[in-house]
Write an enzyme that holds these catalytic residues in place. Structure first.
Site, PDB file in Angstrom:
ATOM      1  CD  GLN A   1      -2.227   7.684  13.851  1.00 20.25           C
ATOM      2  OE1 GLN A   1      -2.440   6.597  14.386  1.00 20.25           O
ATOM      3  NE2 GLN A   1      -1.110   7.938  13.191  1.00 20.25           N
TER       4      GLN A   1
ATOM      5  CB  CYS B   1      -5.408   6.134  10.379  1.00 19.51           C
ATOM      6  SG  CYS B   1      -4.590   5.049  11.574  1.00 19.51           S
TER       7      CYS B   1
ATOM      8  CG  ASN C   1      -3.544  -0.481  12.099  1.00 15.05           C
ATOM      9  OD1 ASN C   1      -3.907  -1.580  11.706  1.00 15.05           O
ATOM     10  ND2 ASN C   1      -2.279  -0.113  12.083  1.00 15.05           N
TER      11      ASN C   1
ATOM     12  CG  ASN D   1      -1.912   8.933   5.357  1.00 16.08           C
ATOM     13  OD1 ASN D   1      -2.485  10.003   5.421  1.00 16.08           O
ATOM     14  ND2 ASN D   1      -2.227   7.900   6.126  1.00 16.08           N
TER      15      ASN D   1
ATOM     16  CG  ASN E   1       3.223   7.608   6.623  1.00 13.79           C
ATOM     17  OD1 ASN E   1       3.050   7.588   7.840  1.00 13.79           O
ATOM     18  ND2 ASN E   1       2.423   8.271   5.808  1.00 13.79           N
TER      19      ASN E   1
ATOM     20  CB  CYS F   1       1.738   2.333   9.815  1.00 10.63           C
ATOM     21  SG  CYS F   1       1.098   3.611   8.697  1.00 10.63           S
TER      22      CYS F   1
END
Length: 301
Positions: free
Chosen positions: A49, A77, A79, A165, A198, A225
């Site tokens: 990303q 996201c 992380n 997500n 995902n 992820c």
């Protein structure tokens, strides 16, 4: 090199890697095609990303914009939130910061180690139209979906959740027993997921211990992820496979996931690493390294 150069950081959270640009003073107007070129691991810097830190909105310490390697923008996201939280806390000398994303406000917290960061990822979205799914399901702990022959499917009956997500989790006995690089794209783009998804393979191998492998939409196979780990922790607890606090073992390392009972928020804790600093040429999209990053990153014990 031209004078149109942007400083950047290359960071990762357990191998889930990012190019980080600071756009709080000067905008970074990159097209989706440019972002995809920078993300190419053969010809560009390479990343899962691209993260752009933008001016704070609505009382947050900063706004975090996230683009996947294919140039598409996504809402969250985990992380990356830990990595940006680390930067913002170090910069301001704080032990707690609020980061705004398209998926909402996320909070990052310091720990006993400057590289180990906790993030409050908020509440999971579990209703079928929040994930979202193309069909209504009263129970999203296991939905009717399979890949392969009807009488002998390769994978079937995933748990689904949204942690910023959409995620689909298939519970398996061996996460290496399936060619996720082949079936991941098919499942990511399955008609059941109007915003794509995902795709995770998860194996509960001990009490509150889960092995996880993830095909990330717009990215592909990834070493880690964070939102997938959160979704898996929640789904495992909902299916009574684990308690509400689990260690998720990804190829890049472990994440500790706690789905708090008192407020339903998901807390994720894991390591962050600065790989190097660099300058990106906006004309040629080439780059040079200007400084090394962390010497070591201690693993989560």
């Amino acid at each position: 090199m031209s004078e149109t150069r942007l400083p950047f950081l290359k960071m990762n959270g357990l191998g889930n890697d990012f190019v980080v640009l600071d756009a709080r003073e000067h905008a970074c107007p990159l097209t989706h095609e440019q972002i995809a070129a920078i993300g190419d691991r053969k010809t560009g810097i390479g990343f899962d990303q691209m993260i752009t830190i933008e001016p704070a909105k609505n009382g947050a310490n900063a706004f975090m914009r996230i683009h996947n390697r294919d140039g598409g923008e996504v809402g969250a996201c985990g992380n990356a939130t830990r990595c940006i939280g680390r930067l913002l806390m170090a910069e301001a000398g704080l032990e707690h910061v609020v980061i705004e994303t398209r998926a909402g406000f996320l909070e990052a917290f310091a720990t006993e180690s400057p590289t180990l960061v906790s993030v409050d990822m908020g509440k999971p979205r579990l209703a079928w139209d929040e994930i979202p799914l193309a069909e209504e399901f009263a129970d999203t702990r296991a939905i009717e979906l399979q890949i392969g022959p009807i009488d002998d499917p390769i994978l079937h009956t995933p748990s689904v959740a949204n942690m910023g997500n959409p995620h689909a989790i298939f519970w398996v006995d061996d996460i290496e027993g399936y060619d996720l690089e082949r079936i991941g794209p098919m499942l990511e783009n399955h008609p059941m997921f109007p915003e794509r998804a995902n795709i995770s393979l998860a194996h509960v191998f001990a009490p509150d211990e889960i092995r996880l492998k993830v095909w990330e939409r717009g990215v592909g196979l990834t070493l880690a992820c964070g939102t997938a780990a959160c979704a898996v922790g929640v789904a495992a607890a909902r299916n009574k496979l684990t308690g509400r606090k689990t260690t998720i073992h990804l190829p890049g390392g472990p994440l500790i996931i706690e789905w708090r009972a008192n407020d339903d928020h998901v807390i994720m804790t894991g390591e962050t690493t600065i790989e190097f600093e660099g300058l990106l040429d906006l004309d040629s999209l080439t780059y040079e390294k200007t400084a090394p990053g962390d010497v070591v990153a201690e693993p989560v014990s």
